[in-house]
Design an enzyme around this catalytic site. Structure first.
Site, short mmCIF file in Angstrom:
data_model
loop_
_atom_site.label_atom_id
_atom_site.label_comp_id
_atom_site.label_asym_id
_atom_site.label_seq_id
_atom_site.Cartn_x
_atom_site.Cartn_y
_atom_site.Cartn_z
N CYS A 158 -20.14 1.02 -0.52
CA CYS A 158 -20.33 0.60 -1.95
C CYS A 158 -21.58 0.88 -2.62
O CYS A 158 -21.68 1.53 -3.75
CB CYS A 158 -20.25 -1.02 -1.81
SG CYS A 158 -18.42 -1.52 -1.45
N GLY A 202 -36.14 0.64 7.08
CA GLY A 202 -35.19 1.66 7.99
C GLY A 202 -34.94 2.88 7.22
O GLY A 202 -35.31 3.46 6.34
N THR A 258 -14.00 -2.64 -7.61
CA THR A 258 -15.40 -2.36 -8.43
C THR A 258 -15.02 -1.14 -9.43
O THR A 258 -14.55 -0.15 -9.15
CB THR A 258 -16.35 -1.83 -7.38
OG1 THR A 258 -16.29 -3.16 -6.71
CG2 THR A 258 -17.58 -1.71 -8.40
N ASP A 309 0.98 -1.20 0.06
CA ASP A 309 0.09 -0.10 -0.10
C ASP A 309 0.82 1.25 0.07
O ASP A 309 1.91 1.02 0.77
CB ASP A 309 -0.86 0.01 1.26
CG ASP A 309 -2.24 0.91 1.15
OD1 ASP A 309 -3.30 0.18 1.03
OD2 ASP A 309 -2.06 2.26 1.03
N PHE A 361 -17.41 -9.56 -3.56
CA PHE A 361 -18.69 -9.39 -3.01
C PHE A 361 -18.73 -9.64 -1.30
O PHE A 361 -19.76 -9.52 -0.99
CB PHE A 361 -19.50 -10.60 -3.59
CG PHE A 361 -19.49 -10.48 -4.96
CD1 PHE A 361 -20.45 -9.58 -5.88
CD2 PHE A 361 -18.52 -11.19 -5.83
CE1 PHE A 361 -20.54 -9.51 -7.08
CE2 PHE A 361 -18.52 -11.06 -7.24
CZ PHE A 361 -19.61 -10.38 -7.80
N LEU A 362 -17.42 -9.37 -0.83
CA LEU A 362 -17.62 -9.38 0.85
C LEU A 362 -18.52 -8.34 1.32
O LEU A 362 -18.57 -7.25 0.76
CB LEU A 362 -16.10 -9.72 1.13
CG LEU A 362 -15.24 -8.58 1.03
CD1 LEU A 362 -15.80 -7.48 2.05
CD2 LEU A 362 -13.86 -8.55 1.50
N ARG A 363 -19.00 -8.75 2.66
CA ARG A 363 -19.75 -7.92 3.30
C ARG A 363 -18.68 -7.39 4.50
O ARG A 363 -18.16 -8.38 5.14
CB ARG A 363 -20.68 -8.51 4.11
CG ARG A 363 -21.90 -8.82 2.71
CD ARG A 363 -22.82 -10.02 3.59
NE ARG A 363 -22.20 -11.10 3.94
CZ ARG A 363 -22.84 -12.17 4.72
NH1 ARG A 363 -24.03 -12.07 4.95
NH2 ARG A 363 -21.97 -13.21 5.09
N GLN A 403 -35.50 -5.33 5.42
CA GLN A 403 -35.73 -4.69 6.47
C GLN A 403 -35.78 -3.32 6.27
O GLN A 403 -34.89 -2.60 5.89
CB GLN A 403 -34.37 -4.94 7.57
CG GLN A 403 -34.75 -4.29 8.98
CD GLN A 403 -35.36 -5.35 9.70
OE1 GLN A 403 -35.32 -6.61 9.45
NE2 GLN A 403 -35.73 -5.01 10.96
N LYS A 445 -20.86 -7.06 -10.99
CA LYS A 445 -20.64 -6.64 -9.55
C LYS A 445 -21.45 -5.37 -9.40
O LYS A 445 -22.35 -5.11 -8.39
CB LYS A 445 -19.28 -5.94 -9.37
CG LYS A 445 -18.98 -5.31 -8.06
CD LYS A 445 -18.94 -6.01 -7.03
CE LYS A 445 -18.96 -5.09 -5.66
NZ LYS A 445 -19.30 -5.78 -4.78
P1 NAD Z 1 -9.98 1.00 1.09
O1 NAD Z 1 -10.15 2.61 0.86
O2 NAD Z 1 -10.37 0.25 2.46
O3 NAD Z 1 -8.85 0.67 0.67
C1 NAD Z 1 -7.96 0.96 -0.45
C2 NAD Z 1 -6.60 0.98 -0.11
O4 NAD Z 1 -5.85 1.22 -1.47
C3 NAD Z 1 -5.97 2.12 0.72
O5 NAD Z 1 -5.33 1.59 1.85
C4 NAD Z 1 -5.17 2.96 -0.14
O6 NAD Z 1 -4.35 3.54 0.74
C5 NAD Z 1 -4.68 1.81 -1.12
N1 NAD Z 1 -4.35 2.63 -2.39
C6 NAD Z 1 -4.77 3.77 -3.08
N2 NAD Z 1 -3.98 4.07 -3.93
C7 NAD Z 1 -2.86 3.36 -4.12
C8 NAD Z 1 -1.67 3.05 -5.06
N3 NAD Z 1 -1.54 3.80 -5.93
N4 NAD Z 1 -0.99 2.23 -4.90
C9 NAD Z 1 -0.99 1.30 -3.52
N5 NAD Z 1 -2.29 1.44 -2.86
C10 NAD Z 1 -2.98 2.41 -3.09
O7 NAD Z 1 -10.98 0.24 0.11
P2 NAD Z 1 -11.82 -1.20 0.08
O8 NAD Z 1 -13.24 -1.07 0.73
O9 NAD Z 1 -10.85 -2.16 0.32
O10 NAD Z 1 -12.23 -0.99 -1.57
C11 NAD Z 1 -11.35 -1.45 -2.50
C12 NAD Z 1 -12.25 -1.79 -3.72
O11 NAD Z 1 -12.98 -2.75 -3.48
C13 NAD Z 1 -13.22 -0.66 -4.04
O12 NAD Z 1 -13.32 -0.57 -5.48
C14 NAD Z 1 -14.31 -1.30 -3.55
O13 NAD Z 1 -15.48 -0.56 -4.29
C15 NAD Z 1 -14.48 -2.58 -3.70
N6 NAD Z 1 -15.30 -3.63 -2.81
C16 NAD Z 1 -15.36 -2.98 -1.27
C17 NAD Z 1 -15.96 -3.74 -0.56
C18 NAD Z 1 -16.07 -3.52 0.94
O14 NAD Z 1 -16.89 -3.74 1.40
N7 NAD Z 1 -15.38 -2.54 1.28
C19 NAD Z 1 -16.59 -4.76 -1.20
C20 NAD Z 1 -16.56 -5.35 -2.37
C21 NAD Z 1 -15.84 -4.65 -3.20
#
Ligand code: NAD
Length: 428
Positions: free
Chosen positions: A259, A252, A118, A30, A149-151, A250, A203
């Site tokens: 997301c 609410g 996504t 990261d 697709f995690l929650r 539900q 997705k």
């Molecule tokens: P997040 O914001 O928690 O994490 C993203 C990470 O990417 C951050 O730590 C950020 O510092 C890092 N990052 C950004 N630019 C970077 C770069 N150039 N090099 C290295 N690291 C970099 O995001 P998330 O919630 O994990 O979501 C990530 C993707 O997955 C999104 O597209 C989201 O829509 C998708 N997604 C999220 C969930 C969820 O529940 N959070 C579920 C399914 C899909």
């Protein structure tokens, strides 16, 4: 297999831990130095049940802020960076573009590049073009779309027990699907192998459908109110029909989180770019956007004025078992209440207030400290501890009697026995 995961957020870190537990040799990278330091010190940067413990049991997972060299080392690269919304609703893929730009300098041997983020339809195809345009030979990589697709709150379980695994591949790519399946070989899951755009759209379709169920039941709840009927009876009855299913019915305050809101906006933007009308997509968002207004109206019908009233808000995160406050309806409700002149005292077991609310809202470290002397209580997030709250004690320390159940989860009779007035949505 030696695998690099770019992005140590909810998705990337959970993926790294899960794949390490299968025995893969993992580097999670990261660009956020603080996050990487924290992870190197054995801590995780967000609240996710079970993840810290699982991390401590991972022998073959390392962390690095050297994104480019980490990618260079590994034949398989997962990209799990954020894709937040731009002000026009489109998905901001600048983090992804930046990874691809680093990657174009890191490809010296064959790589399978797997996008978990996504992204709008067409993005992965463009990544391939971008790499070729920057001088990378098309024989040195394949791009795969493998949406997640995690929650949150169940992230590790969902990662290890997905209901399906979607693999989107390029037209002439006959090798990547087998590589992805071999990475996930410990997971018993049906596979859907499709095109890159097909996987990207699956997705969005999934989140659109789930959000539509929530807006559907919220609209039904409005109709129930008009006919003094109970929406929970309707949810239960229709949910017993296997064609409908009981989840996400539900009523609410509506959906939030990192997301649904952004993905629906991004899908709408993508449809509009191709001149495709989106009647249902717009209606789903409109219902959600107007849902908090119903609750404000309800509170106003009980209180002559909200100015100067003390409001206890239980819940800050967008849902229980997470500290994620991105697009949280609880946060939006606090914004509305403070705008109306309420003194809001909030409590959440894991989440903290966003910066912009810290001046206006007092965050308490105990639920009863938020509740004490309140004119009304608003349940915004259905954490189990709020469902099991000592309502007798709450009633004895509240100034007012009103409890607004923003998630239709409280036992109305129980609260009424304690001398409280409990109101939700679509409940007589
Ligand atoms: P997040 O914001 O928690 O994490 C993203 C990470 O990417 C951050 O730590 C950020 O510092 C890092 N990052 C950004 N630019 C970077 C770069 N150039 N090099 C290295 N690291 C970099 O995001 P998330 O919630 O994990 O979501 C990530 C993707 O997955 C999104 O597209 C989201 O829509 C998708 N997604 C999220 C969930 C969820 O529940 N959070 C579920 C399914 C899909």
């Amino acid at each position: 297999m030696k695998i690099c995961v770019v992005g140590a957020g909810y998705v990337g870190l959970t993926l790294s831990v899960a794949l390490a537990s299968f025995g893969h040799d993992m580097i999670c990278t990261d660009k956020d130095l603080k996050k990487i330091e924290q992870l190197k010190n054995g801590d995780i940067p967000f609240y996710e049940p079970g993840l810290l413990d699982a991390l401590h049991h991972c022998g073959n997972l390392s962390f690095s802020s050297e994104v480019k060299s980490s990618m260079e080392e590994c034949p398989v690269i997962f990209i799990a960076v954020g894709t937040p919304p731009r002000s026009d609703g489109s998905a901001d893929t600048k983090a992804l573009q930046s990874v691809i730009s680093d990657l174009s300098e890191a490809i010296r041997s064959y790589k399978t590049i797997i996008t978990k983020s996504t992204v709008p339809p067409g993005t992965n195809e463009n990544i391939a073009k971008q790499l070729i345009a920057s001088g990378v030979s098309e024989n040195l990589f394949n791009i795969v779309s493998n949406p997640e697709f995690l929650r949150e709150g169940n992230a590790l379980y969902d990662m290890l027990h997905p209901d399906k695994t979607v693999i989107g591949v390029q037209e002439k790519d006959h090798v990547s699907a087998a590589i992805v399946k071999s990475i996930y070989k410990h997971i018993d899951t049906p596979y859907v192998v499709t095109s890159l755009a097909g996987a990207e759209l699956i997705k969005y379709a999934s989140n659109f459908f789930l959000a539509a169920k929530i807006s559907f039941i919220n609209e039904m709840a409005r109709i129930c109110e008009a006919y003094h009927s109970d929406i929970s009876d309707i949810s239960r009855a229709i949910g017993l029909d296997p064609r409908i299913g009981g989840h996400f019915l539900q009523a609410g305050i509506g959906y939030g989180g990192s997301c649904f809101p952004k993905d629906l906006q991004a899908l709408q933007f993508a449809a509009q770019e191709k001149n495709t009308e989106t009647y249902l997509l717009q209606a789903v968002q409109h219902i959600n956007d107007t849902q908090l207004g119903l609750y404000i109206k309800k509170i106003k019908s009980f209180c002559d004025t909200l100015h100067g009233k003390k409001a206890a808000v239980l819940g800050i995160s967008f849902k229980p078992h997470t500290d994620d406050i991105r697009n949280s309806q609880a946060v939006r409700m606090m914004e509305r209440l403070t705008e109306l002149g309420c003194h809001v005292h909030a409590y959440d077991p894991a989440a903290v207030l966003p910066e912009h609310l810290r001046q206006h809202v007092t965050q308490q470290s105990q639920a009863f400290d938020a509740i004490a002397e309140s004119d009304f209580l608003f349940l915004a997030t259905e954490w189990p501890e709020f469902l099991a709250l000592d309502w007798k004690k709450a009633a004895s320390i509240m100034k007012g009697r009103l409890v607004i159940d923003g998630r239709n989860v409280l036992k109305k009779e129980l609260l009424e026995d304690c001398g409280l007035i409990c109101t939700g949505v679509g409940r007589p």
